[in-house]
Motif scaffolding. Structure first.
Motif, PDB file in Angstrom:
ATOM      1  N   LEU A 195     -43.779 -12.159   0.200  1.00 38.91           N
ATOM      2  CA  LEU A 195     -44.356 -11.430   1.334  1.00 38.91           C
ATOM      3  C   LEU A 195     -44.226  -9.929   1.093  1.00 38.91           C
ATOM      4  CD1 LEU A 195     -42.945 -13.465   4.364  1.00 38.91           C
ATOM      5  CD2 LEU A 195     -45.213 -13.651   3.302  1.00 38.91           C
ATOM      6  N   VAL A 196     -45.329  -9.215   1.252  1.00 38.95           N
ATOM      7  CA  VAL A 196     -45.334  -7.763   1.134  1.00 38.95           C
ATOM      8  C   VAL A 196     -45.118  -7.173   2.523  1.00 38.95           C
ATOM      9  CG1 VAL A 196     -46.690  -5.741   0.440  1.00 38.95           C
ATOM     10  CG2 VAL A 196     -46.880  -7.882  -0.862  1.00 38.95           C
ATOM     11  N   ASP A 197     -44.221  -6.213   2.636  1.00 40.61           N
ATOM     12  CA  ASP A 197     -43.919  -5.615   3.933  1.00 40.61           C
ATOM     13  C   ASP A 197     -45.082  -4.760   4.436  1.00 40.61           C
ATOM     14  OD1 ASP A 197     -41.363  -6.736   4.247  1.00 40.61           O
ATOM     15  OD2 ASP A 197     -40.491  -5.209   2.936  1.00 40.61           O
ATOM     16  N   GLU A 198     -45.026  -4.400   5.722  1.00 35.20           N
ATOM     17  CA  GLU A 198     -46.123  -3.672   6.368  1.00 35.20           C
ATOM     18  C   GLU A 198     -46.414  -2.335   5.700  1.00 35.20           C
ATOM     19  OE1 GLU A 198     -44.775  -3.389  10.362  1.00 35.20           O
ATOM     20  OE2 GLU A 198     -45.158  -5.500  10.849  1.00 35.20           O
ATOM     21  N   ASP A 199     -45.424  -1.760   5.018  1.00 33.61           N
ATOM     22  CA  ASP A 199     -45.632  -0.466   4.358  1.00 33.61           C
ATOM     23  C   ASP A 199     -46.198  -0.610   2.943  1.00 33.61           C
ATOM     24  OD1 ASP A 199     -43.418  -1.558   3.161  1.00 33.61           O
ATOM     25  OD2 ASP A 199     -42.084   0.142   3.550  1.00 33.61           O
ATOM     26  N   GLY A 200     -46.592  -1.853   2.574  1.00 30.52           N
ATOM     27  CA  GLY A 200     -47.172  -2.084   1.258  1.00 30.52           C
ATOM     28  C   GLY A 200     -46.162  -2.251   0.147  1.00 30.52           C
ATOM     29  N   VAL A 201     -44.883  -2.360   0.505  1.00 28.49           N
ATOM     30  CA  VAL A 201     -43.819  -2.495  -0.488  1.00 28.49           C
ATOM     31  C   VAL A 201     -43.392  -3.957  -0.577  1.00 28.49           C
ATOM     32  CG1 VAL A 201     -41.458  -1.846  -1.099  1.00 28.49           C
ATOM     33  CG2 VAL A 201     -43.019  -0.139  -0.119  1.00 28.49           C
ATOM     34  N   PHE A 202     -43.274  -4.452  -1.808  1.00 30.12           N
ATOM     35  CA  PHE A 202     -42.731  -5.794  -2.043  1.00 30.12           C
ATOM     36  C   PHE A 202     -41.252  -5.642  -2.334  1.00 30.12           C
ATOM     37  CE2 PHE A 202     -41.877  -9.239  -5.263  1.00 30.12           C
ATOM     38  CZ  PHE A 202     -41.831 -10.275  -4.341  1.00 30.12           C
ATOM     39  N   ARG A 203     -40.443  -6.169  -1.423  1.00 34.30           N
ATOM     40  CA  ARG A 203     -38.987  -6.087  -1.562  1.00 34.30           C
ATOM     41  C   ARG A 203     -38.435  -7.477  -1.851  1.00 34.30           C
ATOM     42  NH1 ARG A 203     -40.442  -2.499   2.529  1.00 34.30           N
ATOM     43  NH2 ARG A 203     -39.650  -0.362   2.206  1.00 34.30           N
ATOM     44  N   THR A 204     -37.604  -7.550  -2.871  1.00 37.19           N
ATOM     45  CA  THR A 204     -37.009  -8.821  -3.284  1.00 37.19           C
ATOM     46  C   THR A 204     -35.501  -8.690  -3.303  1.00 37.19           C
ATOM     47  OG1 THR A 204     -38.879  -9.010  -4.816  1.00 37.19           O
ATOM     48  CG2 THR A 204     -37.151 -10.656  -4.999  1.00 37.19           C
ATOM     49  N   VAL A 205     -34.809  -9.686  -2.786  1.00 36.64           N
ATOM     50  CA  VAL A 205     -33.346  -9.719  -2.840  1.00 36.64           C
ATOM     51  C   VAL A 205     -32.944 -10.732  -3.913  1.00 36.64           C
ATOM     52  CG1 VAL A 205     -31.218 -10.210  -1.611  1.00 36.64           C
ATOM     53  CG2 VAL A 205     -33.131  -9.105  -0.413  1.00 36.64           C
ATOM     54  N   ILE A 206     -32.160 -10.257  -4.879  1.00 35.80           N
ATOM     55  CA  ILE A 206     -31.697 -11.094  -5.983  1.00 35.80           C
ATOM     56  C   ILE A 206     -30.197 -11.277  -5.809  1.00 35.80           C
ATOM     57  CG2 ILE A 206     -31.537 -11.293  -8.499  1.00 35.80           C
ATOM     58  CD1 ILE A 206     -33.889  -9.144  -8.503  1.00 35.80           C
ATOM     59  N   SER A 207     -29.751 -12.527  -5.680  1.00 37.75           N
ATOM     60  CA  SER A 207     -28.335 -12.757  -5.390  1.00 37.75           C
ATOM     61  C   SER A 207     -27.949 -14.190  -5.692  1.00 37.75           C
ATOM     62  CB  SER A 207     -28.032 -12.443  -3.919  1.00 37.75           C
ATOM     63  OG  SER A 207     -28.797 -13.271  -3.063  1.00 37.75           O
ATOM     64  N   ALA A 208     -26.624 -14.423  -5.695  1.00 36.92           N
ATOM     65  CA  ALA A 208     -26.100 -15.765  -5.948  1.00 36.92           C
ATOM     66  C   ALA A 208     -26.172 -16.636  -4.697  1.00 36.92           C
ATOM     67  CB  ALA A 208     -24.663 -15.678  -6.452  1.00 36.92           C
ATOM     68  N   ARG A 209     -25.973 -16.015  -3.531  1.00 41.16           N
ATOM     69  CA  ARG A 209     -25.995 -16.764  -2.270  1.00 41.16           C
ATOM     70  C   ARG A 209     -27.220 -16.381  -1.462  1.00 41.16           C
ATOM     71  NH1 ARG A 209     -20.508 -15.024  -1.879  1.00 41.16           N
ATOM     72  NH2 ARG A 209     -20.993 -13.885   0.032  1.00 41.16           N
ATOM     73  N   ASP A 210     -27.690 -17.316  -0.670  1.00 41.93           N
ATOM     74  CA  ASP A 210     -28.892 -17.116   0.135  1.00 41.93           C
ATOM     75  C   ASP A 210     -28.666 -15.979   1.140  1.00 41.93           C
ATOM     76  OD1 ASP A 210     -31.137 -17.297   1.732  1.00 41.93           O
ATOM     77  OD2 ASP A 210     -31.042 -19.475   1.944  1.00 41.93           O
ATOM     78  N   PRO A 211     -29.471 -14.909   1.064  1.00 42.50           N
ATOM     79  CA  PRO A 211     -29.299 -13.798   2.007  1.00 42.50           C
ATOM     80  C   PRO A 211     -29.983 -14.039   3.341  1.00 42.50           C
ATOM     81  CG  PRO A 211     -31.043 -13.284   0.466  1.00 42.50           C
ATOM     82  CD  PRO A 211     -30.505 -14.629   0.056  1.00 42.50           C
ATOM     83  N   GLY A 212     -30.688 -15.154   3.472  1.00 39.63           N
ATOM     84  CA  GLY A 212     -31.362 -15.462   4.731  1.00 39.63           C
ATOM     85  C   GLY A 212     -32.663 -14.718   4.926  1.00 39.63           C
TER      86      GLY A 212
END
Length: 395
Positions: A307-324
């Motif tokens: 999902l691309v945010d409303e400001d046109g930025v694609f933000r991804t969280v990379i982690s060992a545990r689910d960040p929700g």
């Protein structure tokens, strides 16, 4: 070739040194990790699987597409959205491809030669054919001839076979797994008799003799790649990855880095999505440069899944545990590995930024509108992902 009845033993003897070669190839930092060494054996088996396909059905006079890279042949770091199939061909031959283009995002055929699997050296593509440029029927049917010269009287789709081409590889890219219709296609030689007959013993033994070399190239090519990124200082910091001389597609731009994460940490990747593109994705690999199991983990996202945010930025969280959050890339038990992204035919080629934060504080670093995901929703999403991925045709 003289037959002394020991051909099987010769094949096994040819494969035997690859164990020691792999142990030396695995970066020293990892050689004492029993899990990594078990994974290095899996990598050897994937290479052997790839070599076996050509040995059993490869025939340049009567070509057949076989699996090149996929979840079961996880070599050369396959893209999660791409199914790769290839066939050996004879230089100067004339070939007919016929089939159903399907509805997947992209189907692109590449002319290759010399073959990396046999030379151990990378080479740029000789040319590529986008199936979107072919005439297709209402049902998706197509037919194309690839030959040195256009056949006399033939008015359909035709592409010139490059003189040095000895292998064709098709990349099948799907973004909505299990929903898009996969392509079906076959290949036939036009300038030889249709019947194949019984292969000669010498022909079979020649194919078997190639197996150790092909297995070696497949398995030993990239186990040091992530370590080299680390040594160059590209830990949690992206660099351009130029594959133009390594059979990479024209129009595709790659970026990658090594990552390093503790259990309580997360990386946030941010990038402005170009105004136009044909495809983009981001994936993870382990330390041996095997693509992290994307069937059973959310370890990749493409332009339909993310999902691309409303400001046109694609933000991804990379982690060992689910960040929700929806745009999560699961490192799936690998505290170190690599991150790789790609843009295909994009109006721009932006390089994402990466920043490390505490996982517990992740929502403080994301927009309020970020899509949240509950544990129950994640479980359903992963189940659907697993089922959808298996609906793709890899054999």
């Amino acid at each position: 070739m003289a037959n002394d009845g020991l051909e099987w033993e010769k094949l096994v003897d040819g494969l035997r040194p690859l164990g020691e070669a792999m142990r030396k190839r695995v970066p020293e930092r990892l050689r004492h990790d029993p899990q990594v060494m078990a994974e290095s054996m899996r990598l050897l088996l994937a290479g052997l699987s790839r070599a076996s396909s050509d040995a059993m059905v490869g025939d340049r006079r009567h070509p057949m597409f076989v699996p090149e890279l996929n979840i079961a042949q996880n070599i050369f770091q396959p893209n999660a959205d791409t199914i790769y199939k290839s066939c050996l061909i004879e230089k100067g031959g004339s070939y007919l491809l016929r089939g159903d283009r399907g509805t997947v995002r992209m189907v692109i055929l590449a002319q290759m030669g010399p073959d990396t699997l046999r030379t151990g050296k990378h080479h740029p593509l000789l040319g590529q054919i986008d199936f979107d440029d072919l005439a297709t029927g209402e049902d998706g049917s197509f037919e194309v001839v690839i030959s040195p010269v256009r056949p006399s009287g033939y008015e359909g789709d035709w592409f010139r076979l490059e003189p040095d081409c000895e292998k064709l590889m098709v990349r099948i890219v799907a973004c909505d797994w299990g929903v898009e219709r996969e392509p079906r296609f076959g290949i036939a030689r036009l300038d030889v008799e249709a019947a194949k007959g019984r292969p000669a013993a010498a022909q079979l033994h020649e194919a078997f003799a190639e197996m150790p070399g092909i297995t070696s190239v497949c398995a030993l090519a990239f186990p040091t790649h992530v370590e080299e990124l680390r040594d160059e200082g590209y830990i949690n910091r992206f660099k351009i990855f130029d594959v133009s001389q390594m059979s990479g597609l024209a129009g595709q731009f790659y970026y990658e880095c090594a990552y390093e994460l503790a259990e309580d940490e997360a990386l946030i990747s941010e990038v402005n999505v170009p105004d136009s593109y044909k495809y983009w994705s981001i994936i993870l690999t382990n330390d041996l440069y095997e693509t992290t199991d994307w069937y059973n983990n959310q370890s990749s996202l493409n332009d339909m899944q993310g999902l691309v945010d409303e400001d046109g930025v694609f933000r991804t969280v990379i982690s060992a545990r689910d960040p929700g959050v929806h745009n999560w890339l699961d490192i799936s038990g690998y505290p170190t590995g690599a991150i790789q992204g790609r843009w295909f035919e994009a109006s721009e080629k932006p390089m994402p930024t990466l920043r490390k934060v505490q996982l517990a504080d992740i929502l403080e670093h994301l927009p309020e509108s970020t899509r949240r995901v509950s544990p129950q929703q994640r479980a359903i999403a992963l189940r659907n992902r697993r089922l959808s991925a298996q609906m793709r045709i890899i054999w």
